[in-house]
Design a protein around this motif. Structure first.
Motif, PDB file in Angstrom:
ATOM      1  N   UNK A 151       1.725  23.397  -4.941  1.00 56.49           N
ATOM      2  CA  UNK A 151       1.111  23.453  -6.439  1.00 56.49           C
ATOM      3  C   UNK A 151       0.748  21.841  -7.010  1.00 56.49           C
ATOM      4  N   UNK A 152      -0.148  21.680  -7.208  1.00 54.20           N
ATOM      5  CA  UNK A 152      -0.894  20.364  -7.680  1.00 54.20           C
ATOM      6  C   UNK A 152      -1.116  19.566  -6.839  1.00 54.20           C
ATOM      7  N   UNK A 153      -1.903  18.388  -7.252  1.00 58.53           N
ATOM      8  CA  UNK A 153      -2.216  17.359  -6.357  1.00 58.53           C
ATOM      9  C   UNK A 153      -1.371  15.916  -6.493  1.00 58.53           C
ATOM     10  N   UNK A 154      -0.821  15.589  -5.752  1.00 60.84           N
ATOM     11  CA  UNK A 154       0.498  14.527  -5.717  1.00 60.84           C
ATOM     12  C   UNK A 154      -0.231  13.005  -6.276  1.00 60.84           C
ATOM     13  N   UNK A 155      -1.252  12.693  -5.830  1.00 58.17           N
ATOM     14  CA  UNK A 155      -1.769  11.485  -6.061  1.00 58.17           C
ATOM     15  C   UNK A 155      -2.451  11.434  -7.596  1.00 58.17           C
ATOM     16  N   UNK A 156      -2.703  12.658  -8.148  1.00 53.09           N
ATOM     17  CA  UNK A 156      -3.066  12.240  -9.613  1.00 53.09           C
ATOM     18  C   UNK A 156      -2.157  11.454 -10.369  1.00 53.09           C
ATOM     19  N   UNK A 157      -2.617  10.719 -11.425  1.00 52.70           N
ATOM     20  CA  UNK A 157      -1.761  10.039 -12.342  1.00 52.70           C
ATOM     21  C   UNK A 157      -0.796  10.815 -12.991  1.00 52.70           C
ATOM     22  N   UNK A 158      -1.083  11.888 -13.583  1.00 52.42           N
ATOM     23  CA  UNK A 158      -0.454  12.971 -14.494  1.00 52.42           C
ATOM     24  C   UNK A 158       0.568  13.762 -13.581  1.00 52.42           C
ATOM     25  N   UNK A 159       0.584  13.522 -12.303  1.00 53.80           N
ATOM     26  CA  UNK A 159       1.578  14.132 -11.391  1.00 53.80           C
ATOM     27  C   UNK A 159       2.847  13.007 -11.389  1.00 53.80           C
TER      28      UNK A 159
ATOM     29  N   UNK B  55       4.636  13.665   6.042  1.00 54.73           N
ATOM     30  CA  UNK B  55       4.220  13.165   4.687  1.00 54.73           C
ATOM     31  C   UNK B  55       5.279  12.904   3.902  1.00 54.73           C
ATOM     32  N   UNK B  56       5.348  11.544   3.416  1.00 57.73           N
ATOM     33  CA  UNK B  56       6.263  11.069   2.572  1.00 57.73           C
ATOM     34  C   UNK B  56       5.779  10.569   1.423  1.00 57.73           C
ATOM     35  N   UNK B  57       4.452  10.651   1.369  1.00 61.72           N
ATOM     36  CA  UNK B  57       3.940  10.178  -0.245  1.00 61.72           C
ATOM     37  C   UNK B  57       4.050   8.837  -0.099  1.00 61.72           C
ATOM     38  N   UNK B  60       1.618   7.215  -3.067  1.00 60.97           N
ATOM     39  CA  UNK B  60       2.355   7.552  -4.344  1.00 60.97           C
ATOM     40  C   UNK B  60       3.443   6.655  -4.557  1.00 60.97           C
ATOM     41  N   UNK B  61       4.511   6.383  -3.874  1.00 64.59           N
ATOM     42  CA  UNK B  61       5.634   5.562  -3.961  1.00 64.59           C
ATOM     43  C   UNK B  61       5.140   4.265  -4.417  1.00 64.59           C
ATOM     44  N   UNK B  62       4.022   3.570  -3.646  1.00 69.83           N
ATOM     45  CA  UNK B  62       3.622   2.310  -3.772  1.00 69.83           C
ATOM     46  C   UNK B  62       3.347   2.012  -5.211  1.00 69.83           C
ATOM     47  N   UNK B  63       2.786   2.920  -6.120  1.00 65.60           N
ATOM     48  CA  UNK B  63       2.201   2.887  -7.390  1.00 65.60           C
ATOM     49  C   UNK B  63       3.400   2.568  -8.299  1.00 65.60           C
ATOM     50  N   UNK B  64       4.600   2.904  -7.846  1.00 62.56           N
ATOM     51  CA  UNK B  64       5.548   2.817  -8.762  1.00 62.56           C
ATOM     52  C   UNK B  64       6.399   1.598  -8.325  1.00 62.56           C
ATOM     53  N   UNK B  65       5.831   0.806  -7.569  1.00 67.22           N
ATOM     54  CA  UNK B  65       6.581  -0.483  -7.038  1.00 67.22           C
ATOM     55  C   UNK B  65       6.038  -1.814  -7.438  1.00 67.22           C
ATOM     56  N   UNK B  66       6.665  -3.004  -7.580  1.00 64.18           N
ATOM     57  CA  UNK B  66       5.935  -4.225  -7.586  1.00 64.18           C
ATOM     58  C   UNK B  66       5.449  -4.503  -6.316  1.00 64.18           C
ATOM     59  N   UNK B 358      -2.362  -0.353  -8.805  1.00 60.31           N
ATOM     60  CA  UNK B 358      -2.820   0.932  -9.492  1.00 60.31           C
ATOM     61  C   UNK B 358      -3.013   1.933  -8.449  1.00 60.31           C
ATOM     62  N   UNK B 359      -3.387   1.665  -7.258  1.00 58.44           N
ATOM     63  CA  UNK B 359      -3.613   2.577  -6.157  1.00 58.44           C
ATOM     64  C   UNK B 359      -3.621   1.912  -4.813  1.00 58.44           C
ATOM     65  N   UNK B 360      -2.709   2.348  -4.064  1.00 56.33           N
ATOM     66  CA  UNK B 360      -2.770   1.466  -2.714  1.00 56.33           C
ATOM     67  C   UNK B 360      -3.205   3.027  -1.688  1.00 56.33           C
ATOM     68  N   UNK B 361      -4.300   2.591  -1.027  1.00 62.62           N
ATOM     69  CA  UNK B 361      -4.769   3.457   0.177  1.00 62.62           C
ATOM     70  C   UNK B 361      -4.621   3.026   1.357  1.00 62.62           C
ATOM     71  N   UNK B 362      -3.960   3.630   2.370  1.00 57.32           N
ATOM     72  CA  UNK B 362      -3.943   3.174   3.746  1.00 57.32           C
ATOM     73  C   UNK B 362      -5.018   4.075   4.664  1.00 57.32           C
ATOM     74  N   UNK B 363      -6.033   3.184   5.015  1.00 53.84           N
ATOM     75  CA  UNK B 363      -6.965   3.665   6.014  1.00 53.84           C
ATOM     76  C   UNK B 363      -6.242   3.681   7.418  1.00 53.84           C
ATOM     77  N   UNK B 364      -5.715   4.811   7.909  1.00 50.33           N
ATOM     78  CA  UNK B 364      -4.914   4.602   9.186  1.00 50.33           C
ATOM     79  C   UNK B 364      -5.793   4.942  10.167  1.00 50.33           C
ATOM     80  N   UNK B 365      -5.677   4.152  11.345  1.00 50.87           N
ATOM     81  CA  UNK B 365      -6.574   4.452  12.523  1.00 50.87           C
ATOM     82  C   UNK B 365      -6.219   5.750  13.124  1.00 50.87           C
ATOM     83  N   UNK B 366      -5.022   6.173  13.108  1.00 49.01           N
ATOM     84  CA  UNK B 366      -4.616   7.400  14.183  1.00 49.01           C
ATOM     85  C   UNK B 366      -5.418   8.512  13.330  1.00 49.01           C
ATOM     86  N   UNK B 367      -5.303   8.535  11.949  1.00 48.27           N
ATOM     87  CA  UNK B 367      -5.762   9.586  11.080  1.00 48.27           C
ATOM     88  C   UNK B 367      -7.035  10.131  11.627  1.00 48.27           C
TER      89      UNK B 367
END
Lengths: 165, 401
Positions: A151-159, B55-57, B60-66, B358-367
């Motif tokens: 449920x939900x979309x994890x990379x949204x900022x309100x998640x 998948x470990x997110x 998303x984790x990066x957005x909470x780190x310095x 604010x956002x880190x996206x990794x474009x991974x080659x294998x993906x």
């Protein structure tokens, strides 16, 4: 290289091949441009993104024949909330360009690029999975990284980072 | 009594196919990849990779780190080429900051990246050969890989999760004896590549299992977003190190191996040649290693030396501020791509002017490379799926992030 201010004036940037190509095709589709840190960004109207990519791919001056990446940025709570970001690469010209589409938070949807590059498939599924953006015309738009019943979309900022408990 | 009728026997030719699950624990999937196969006898009719088990997110984790705290996370994306991910991330942040990196740090980064490429290709070669049935190669490859890992341990204290690069330079001077060890390795390694090639390149069994197997045309490879040796094996001559140089790669002379056939053997040849080219780059980096500092002169971003912290008040303050508050990065966005052993590794970082991305996206080659698997395998034999998976050199950590 020291930082210089970004250029956002369309007049100054219209000689850039990708901008010139898109302006020559449909000037209304180009909503804005930005040249920052040696990288070119073009804001494209949401309705025109697939055709714009097809034009950039086939144009001999640009030849952006390779789709590097599709991703998304969530600007919650601002509107338009989502920016879908496309990175194109020209293998013959060794050039990159970034296309962006802005989407509102109410049922965000954009046309799929899978008919232009079949390789957009996984990237768009990832954006759908993690941001909840719908790609119309996608052949198999299902979650790719998260479980099917998530449920939900994890990379949204309100998640929340820890997830819902 | 219609309900007692036996199950109707299928007409011949009707419903011939069956669904077979390969993985997620299959040894040849190099991690946890599940491949759904629809097979007709021994022929693959349809193939669908199913990913996401790892998948470990991380994004998303990066957005909470310095910014500086993200570096160790980047190691864990692709555990076979930690330095490449470190490099790509720090290059992106440096581009956002507009930092100038001293030449010695750049050359050390190149040196370590090529060692990483050797490390990654050795694991690939060993496991790929083992999948196909050549068990000996694995032991030979891991003998040399061990040596590379020891060098990583020398510089960073870690064998695999090195986290050695920093925004603005690298963490520490390499210890005494490191360069001699690398030079020694670069001296005997080409001979070891000959040994691997003796075992494989001319081997008739190897050729039968790889030549003409899992073919892909250049058009398909480009359309499906393949990069790296998977793309160059199909005859597309692009290498970001040469064509869009970063970290002073433009100062090195090296060839970009390209094969035209687009089969498993072609991709194998590309990577084996890359091993030789990487060794040549390592040697050039050793010979031309410039003198000077290994960190940029940016007190608010780069951690001060330990010595200065003990003697200068400002250094101590900077250190405290960087550790507790991080460093603010001017708003903007960058996409930085590097040539990882698997293809185009890209980081797209958006900054909103604070100390956390604010956002880190990794474009991974294998993906992206994994998308080529159905193209390679459909209509071919089931046994070739294993060879095809090996030939695109997947790392599931990078695919699932």
């Amino acid at each position: 290289m020291p930082l210089v201010p970004a250029i956002t004036d369309l007049e100054q940037l219209k000689s850039h091949p990708a901008v010139a190509c898109l302006l020559g095709w449909n000037a209304a589709a180009v909503q804005g441009v930005k040249f920052d840190r040696d990288e070119m960004t073009i804001y494209v109207d949401r309705a025109n993104i697939r055709e714009a990519c097809a034009i950039l791919k086939d144009d001999s001056e640009c030849a952006f024949n390779f789709l590097s990446d599709v991703t998304c940025v969530d600007w919650y709570p601002a509107e338009p909330r989502f920016e879908v970001v496309y990175h194109l690469l020209s293998i013959p010209k060794k050039e990159r360009v970034r296309l962006k589409v802005r989407l509102n938070s109410a049922s965000p949807a954009v046309e799929s690029l899978t008919s232009v590059w079949p390789g957009a498939n996984y990237f768009e599924r990832e954006v759908f999975d993690l941001f909840g953006i719908r790609f119309t015309g996608h052949p198999y738009l299902r979650r790719i990284l998260m479980p099917e019943d998530w449920e939900g979309h994890p990379l949204r900022k309100d998640y929340p980072v820890e997830g819902y408990r | 009594m219609a309900h007692l009728n036996p199950t109707p026997v299928l007409e011949p030719g009707q419903d011939r196919t069956m669904i077979l699950n390969m993985g997620p624990q299959h040894p040849s999937t190099h991690g946890v990849l599940r491949v759904l196969l629809e097979i007709d006898g021994e022929t693959v009719v349809r193939l669908m990779p199913d990913i996401g088990f790892l998948h470990t997110g991380i994004e998303k984790t990066c957005e909470a780190k310095f910014y500086q705290q993200v570096v160790p996370l980047t190691d864990r994306i692709d555990y076979l080429c930690p330095m490449t991910n470190n490099l790509c991330y720090v290059l992106a942040v440096e581009k956002l900051l507009g930092l100038e990196i001293p030449p010695k740090a750049q050359w050390l980064r190149v040196l370590l990246n090529e060692l990483t490429r050797i490390n990654s290709h050795l694991v690939w070669l060993g496991t790929h050969a083992m999948d196909i049935g050549a068990l000996t190669v694995f032991l030979y490859c891991f003998r040399e890989r061990e040596e590379v890992l020891r060098m990583f341990e020398m510089v960073s204290g870690q064998r695999m999760m090195t986290s050695y690069f920093r925004v603005g330079g690298i963490a520490l001077e390499p210890p005494l004896g490191f360069f001699d060890r690398v030079r020694d390795f670069a001296g005997y390694f080409p001979e070891r590549i000959d040994q691997y090639e003796n075992l494989l390149t001319g081997n008739p069994i190897w050729m039968m299992r790889t030549k003409g197997v899992a073919r892909m045309t250049a058009e398909d490879a480009i359309a499906l977003g393949a990069t790296g040796p998977t793309l160059r094996g199909s005859g597309v001559d692009i290498d970001l190190r040469r064509d869009m140089p970063y970290s002073s790669y433009e100062k090195f002379q090296f060839k970009v191996p390209v094969s035209q056939e687009g089969d498993v053997f072609a991709r194998y040849m590309c990577r084996v040649q890359e091993l030789r080219e990487s060794t040549a780059i390592v040697r050039q980096a050793l010979d031309g290693m410039p003198e000077g500092p290994i960190k940029a002169d940016a007190p608010g971003v780069v951690l001060p030396d330990r010595e200065k912290m003990k003697t200068q008040m400002e250094s101590l303050i900077y250190h405290f501020k960087i550790i507790t508050e991080g460093f603010a990065v001017p708003p903007g966005e960058v996409y930085q791509a590097v040539e990882s052993p698997r293809g185009e590794m890209g980081y797209y970082i958006v900054s909103d002017g604070t100390a956390k991305p604010y956002r880190v996206h990794m474009r991974s080659a294998c993906f992206a490379n994994l998308q080529t698997l159905p193209k390679m395998c459909e209509g071919r034999l089931l046994a070739d799926v294993v060879a095809a998976i090996g030939s695109i050199d997947i790392v599931l950590g990078e695919i699932d992030r």
